[in-house]
Motif scaffolding. Structure first.
Motif, mmCIF file in Angstrom:
data_model
loop_
_atom_site.group_PDB
_atom_site.id
_atom_site.type_symbol
_atom_site.label_atom_id
_atom_site.label_comp_id
_atom_site.label_asym_id
_atom_site.label_seq_id
_atom_site.Cartn_x
_atom_site.Cartn_y
_atom_site.Cartn_z
ATOM 1 N N LYS A 21 0.835 -1.198 0.000
ATOM 2 C CA LYS A 21 0.000 0.000 0.000
ATOM 3 C C LYS A 21 0.871 1.249 0.000
ATOM 4 O O LYS A 21 0.672 2.170 -0.800
ATOM 5 C CB LYS A 21 -0.935 0.008 1.226
ATOM 6 C CG LYS A 21 -2.066 -0.992 1.089
ATOM 7 C CD LYS A 21 -3.154 -0.766 2.128
ATOM 8 C CE LYS A 21 -2.765 -1.330 3.468
ATOM 9 N NZ LYS A 21 -3.883 -1.284 4.430
ATOM 10 N N VAL A 22 1.847 1.267 0.869
ATOM 11 C CA VAL A 22 2.746 2.421 0.944
ATOM 12 C C VAL A 22 3.461 2.618 -0.393
ATOM 13 O O VAL A 22 3.502 3.713 -0.962
ATOM 14 C CB VAL A 22 3.788 2.207 2.068
ATOM 15 C CG1 VAL A 22 4.816 3.313 2.051
ATOM 16 C CG2 VAL A 22 3.098 2.147 3.418
ATOM 17 N N TRP A 23 4.016 1.542 -0.899
ATOM 18 C CA TRP A 23 4.822 1.611 -2.114
ATOM 19 C C TRP A 23 4.021 2.045 -3.321
ATOM 20 O O TRP A 23 4.447 2.911 -4.096
ATOM 21 C CB TRP A 23 5.446 0.229 -2.342
ATOM 22 C CG TRP A 23 6.477 0.144 -3.391
ATOM 23 C CD1 TRP A 23 7.818 0.360 -3.258
ATOM 24 C CD2 TRP A 23 6.281 -0.222 -4.767
ATOM 25 N NE1 TRP A 23 8.461 0.150 -4.450
ATOM 26 C CE2 TRP A 23 7.540 -0.216 -5.395
ATOM 27 C CE3 TRP A 23 5.162 -0.571 -5.522
ATOM 28 C CZ2 TRP A 23 7.723 -0.534 -6.736
ATOM 29 C CZ3 TRP A 23 5.327 -0.888 -6.865
ATOM 30 C CH2 TRP A 23 6.603 -0.860 -7.459
ATOM 31 N N LEU A 24 2.847 1.435 -3.509
ATOM 32 C CA LEU A 24 2.015 1.751 -4.673
ATOM 33 C C LEU A 24 1.591 3.216 -4.673
ATOM 34 O O LEU A 24 1.684 3.901 -5.701
ATOM 35 C CB LEU A 24 0.775 0.847 -4.698
ATOM 36 C CG LEU A 24 1.013 -0.572 -5.199
ATOM 37 C CD1 LEU A 24 -0.176 -1.457 -4.892
ATOM 38 C CD2 LEU A 24 1.308 -0.575 -6.688
ATOM 39 N N VAL A 25 1.117 3.684 -3.534
ATOM 40 C CA VAL A 25 0.694 5.080 -3.466
ATOM 41 C C VAL A 25 1.876 6.005 -3.749
ATOM 42 O O VAL A 25 1.750 6.993 -4.464
ATOM 43 C CB VAL A 25 0.064 5.383 -2.095
ATOM 44 C CG1 VAL A 25 -0.123 6.870 -1.913
ATOM 45 C CG2 VAL A 25 -1.269 4.669 -1.962
ATOM 46 N N ASN A 26 3.046 5.648 -3.223
ATOM 47 C CA ASN A 26 4.221 6.500 -3.460
ATOM 48 C C ASN A 26 4.668 6.485 -4.911
ATOM 49 O O ASN A 26 5.118 7.498 -5.438
ATOM 50 C CB ASN A 26 5.366 6.075 -2.538
ATOM 51 C CG ASN A 26 5.223 6.696 -1.169
ATOM 52 O OD1 ASN A 26 4.847 7.851 -1.055
ATOM 53 N ND2 ASN A 26 5.494 5.930 -0.134
ATOM 54 N N VAL A 27 4.550 5.346 -5.573
ATOM 55 C CA VAL A 27 4.889 5.295 -6.995
ATOM 56 C C VAL A 27 3.957 6.197 -7.780
ATOM 57 O O VAL A 27 4.379 6.978 -8.638
ATOM 58 C CB VAL A 27 4.803 3.851 -7.543
ATOM 59 C CG1 VAL A 27 4.777 3.868 -9.053
ATOM 60 C CG2 VAL A 27 5.974 3.037 -7.070
ATOM 61 N N LEU A 28 2.680 6.120 -7.456
ATOM 62 C CA LEU A 28 1.716 6.956 -8.156
ATOM 63 C C LEU A 28 2.005 8.435 -7.942
ATOM 64 O O LEU A 28 2.048 9.225 -8.889
ATOM 65 C CB LEU A 28 0.289 6.647 -7.680
ATOM 66 C CG LEU A 28 -0.747 7.512 -8.379
ATOM 67 C CD1 LEU A 28 -0.904 7.109 -9.822
ATOM 68 C CD2 LEU A 28 -2.089 7.443 -7.683
#
Lengths: 347, 342
Positions: A21-28
């Motif tokens: 969750k953290v990673w995906l949102v940060n990539v976006l």
């Protein structure tokens, strides 16, 4: 063990889904801001992983400042643009750049290592990297080149020397790490990895060939060729990760078991080849199936496994450590390192 | 008044202790060592700095002397301002993650297939001619390392050049904008254009179409189309932007993800190239018509030069090719012909 020493497990409390969750949102957020948010994303991702790692109920700290990373990135970007501009008009200049790059590499590597270590702390005491330019040049450029001349037979020994060089230049609160490894173990690891690699390459190649032959019966040669290439490439990735996993599981145990900080800490690692291979295989399959989006989940799974199979023995000295690092400025190197792909990870 | 259990860490050293933080309504803070009840810190919430807020991690409180307090309970919040926990909210609520997973591929596609080409297209005309001339000259020098001097006779070259000049005279194009050169490429019939207006024909192509110089002219017009639309410089700008954007956006990803997304980017790059080829095709067809020649000549030239290549009906292969499918280009030439006749 010194009296009063404690044998401590490493607790890793991040979950694959939590980190995803953290990673995906940060990539976006990074993509939507055309990369400007990147440094914050990177710092937050690392803060999350470090914060969920604790020893003796004290969490690991990450102290990097995103703004410094951003400045470093902009400088690296500037250099990159100059490179593109100059080589478009004078391709010969490309050779000059390559030359400069070769001699900049040791500096970049050192900056990257130093940045990561100096910004890592445990109980307010930072780590540090004390390697010098010429030593890095020797271990990372000259020795590998030398091994090339021996048809890579020297490579396991070179890797052992590189590991020793890096680890013995790491300090915690002014105390140096010591590593007493044996070349024989590295050769064993390299041999095992090579065997796996060759065996699986045979399997990969023949499965690619079979897939190609089977689809060829439909009178379409390009399709058959493409299928074969595709299956082969996927199989190649799996094979690569597997042979790397074998190598890691043997060498990491060896390194950890022989690593110590005098009067302060010693380590134990008991990775099992079979379970680590299974972990790696499931991780690679996850990556293939999700087209790479499961990357954070695979990271979390890997770190949990490594944490579960590592122990640290700490003497009471741990309560008396003092932070020795005051100059925490190493951002230019870190981002130049990752822009030009010279990142090195230690864990 | 709140009592919060946690750990107190002293700045710059490893000393720490279990501690209890007492927070009053007015925001004043007192911290007591759990071991002996001694008071180890007094402060106010105003004077303190909060650490970053991350999902499932405690939010630390930093004092002016850089000591810090970490609550045991991850749910402890020091103030209820929106900003301090905004990012943490984004990173933990499922709905935002869902949005991220859905919006991500769309945004990437938009950037690489629309944004980057649009940026390259907009900046290409701004590049001064001095620069494009220099670019063309340099490229020719590099190409001449690979190519050999032409082995055509003067007569063969003149036949091509004469038809080219005659055709140009009937259009709005100026002959001085272009320079036609001949080279030997060791087997492949082809032609290319350079940024400074140089058109290079391979001997093999000239020999193949020797009997019909009008077909060679049609191909030269296609290459002139690339120059007219400034495709060379646009392509250069585009690939530079892609390298930079790629590094900025995806530089932190490792391994497999980078490769998968890289494949997507190169598929996108092939699409740009096809669009440019199409623009050059249309330019050639328009100029042929303008000069009073039949646009289907271009289709004929393609057929002669590239007709032997595999002409499969598999559309997906197109995605990786830099040129549109030969058959569809020939079809386009023929329908241009019909349009003109109407």
């Amino acid at each position: 063990m010194t009296e009063g020493s404690k044998q401590l497990p490493i607790k890793f409390s991040a979950t694959p889904w939590g980190y995803s969750k953290v990673w995906l949102v940060n990539v976006l957020l990074t993509i939507v801001t055309l990369g400007i948010y990147g440094p914050w994303a990177k710092v937050r991702n690392t803060l999350y992983l470090y914060g969920h790692t604790s020893i003796d109920d004290h969490r690991l700290q990450f102290l990097a400042k995103p703004v410094k990373i951003l400045i470093g990135r902009l400088i690296a970007l500037g250099i990159f643009l100059v490179y593109i501009a100059i080589t478009s008009f004078a391709p010969e200049a490309g050779i000059l750049f390559a030359f400069v790059f070769v001699f900049a590499m040791p500096w970049l590597i050192n900056q990257g290592l130093r940045f990561n270590l100096v910004n890592t702390a445990y109980r307010n005491v930072r780590f540090d990297f004390k390697g010098s330019y010429w030593e890095t040049f020797l271990y990372f450029m000259l020795l590998p080149l030398a091994s090339l001349f021996t048809l890579y037979l020297l490579m396991p020994w070179v890797l052992k020397e590189m590991d020793k060089y890096i680890h013995e230049n790491i300090e915690y609160g002014g105390k140096r790490l010591e590593l007493n490894t044996r070349g024989a173990t590295y050769y064993k690891a390299a041999f095992a990895a090579a065997v796996v690699y060759i065996l699986f390459m045979i399997v990969a190649f023949s499965s690619g060939l079979m897939a190609g032959l089977m689809s060829q019966t439909n009178e379409s040669l390009p399709l058959a060729a493409a299928t074969m290439m595709f299956v082969f490439y996927v199989a190649m990735f799996v094979v690569f990760y597997l042979s790397q996993a074998i190598y890691v599981s043997i060498t990491r145990n060896h390194v950890m078991n022989n690593l110590e900080v005098e009067d302060l800490a010693s380590f134990e690692s008991n990775i099992k080849i079979s379970s680590y291979l299974t972990l790696t295989l499931t991780n690679v399959l996850l990556l293939v199936v999700t087209l790479g989006l499961a990357f954070p989940a695979t990271q979390a799974r890997k770190f949990k496994y490594l944490a579960d199979h590592t122990q640290i023995n700490l003497t009471p000295e741990i309560d008396n450590m003092v932070n020795k690092v005051t100059d925490a400025d190493a951002s230019i190197g870190e981002e130049a390192a990752s822009l030009f792909d010279t990142d090195i990870s230690i864990i | 008044m709140k009592r919060i259990e946690g750990k107190y860490y002293f700045a710059e050293r490893s000393e720490s202790c279990s501690a209890t933080l007492v927070l009053t309504e007015q925001g004043s803070i007192q911290i007591f060592n759990d071991a002996d009840g001694a008071l180890i810190q007094t402060s106010t919430l105003q004077e303190c700095q909060q650490g970053p807020a991350l999902p499932d991690l405690p939010i630390e409180l930093f004092f002016t002397n850089q000591d810090r307090f970490t609550p045991n309970d991850v749910a402890v919040k020091w103030d209820h301002s929106f900003f301090s926990t905004f990012l943490q909210q984004l990173e933990s609520k499922f709905i935002y993650v869902l949005i991220a997973i859905l919006v991500l591929p769309v945004t990437m596609w938009l950037i690489f297939s629309q944004g980057v080409p649009a940026a390259a297209h907009a900046t290409a005309p701004l590049v001064p001619t001095a620069v494009t001339d220099e670019l063309g000259e340099t490229t020719l020098k590099v190409m001449d390392y690979i190519l050999d001097p032409s082995e055509l006779t003067q007569e063969q070259q003149d036949r091509v050049l004469n038809h080219w000049r005659d055709t140009l005279a009937k259009t709005d194009l100026s002959e001085t904008d272009y320079q036609v050169l001949f080279r030997n490429a060791g087997g492949t019939p082809n032609a290319f254009a350079l940024a400074d207006g140089t058109l290079v024909l391979f001997d093999e192509l000239v020999v193949l179409l020797e009997e019909k110089p009008e077909l060679i002219t049609a191909i030269l017009l296609h290459e002139a189309g690339h120059i007219e639309h400034r495709h060379n410089i646009e392509l250069l700008i585009q690939s530079s932007i892609i390298s930079v954007v790629y590094a900025l956006l995806l530089g932190d990803m490792e391994g497999f993800a980078e490769i998968i997304l890289g494949v997507g980017v190169s598929v996108g790059e092939s699409a740009f190239s096809r669009r440019m080829e199409d623009e050059a095709d249309v330019f050639a067809l328009q100029q042929l018509r303008h000069a009073g020649l039949s646009p289907s000549l271009f289709g004929e030239a393609l057929e002669e030069a590239f007709g032997d290549e595999e002409r499969s009906g598999h559309h997906w292969e197109e995605y990786f090719s830099s040129h549109p499918d030969t058959q569809s280009r020939i079809n386009q030439a023929n329908s241009f012909e019909k349009e003109g006749a109407e």
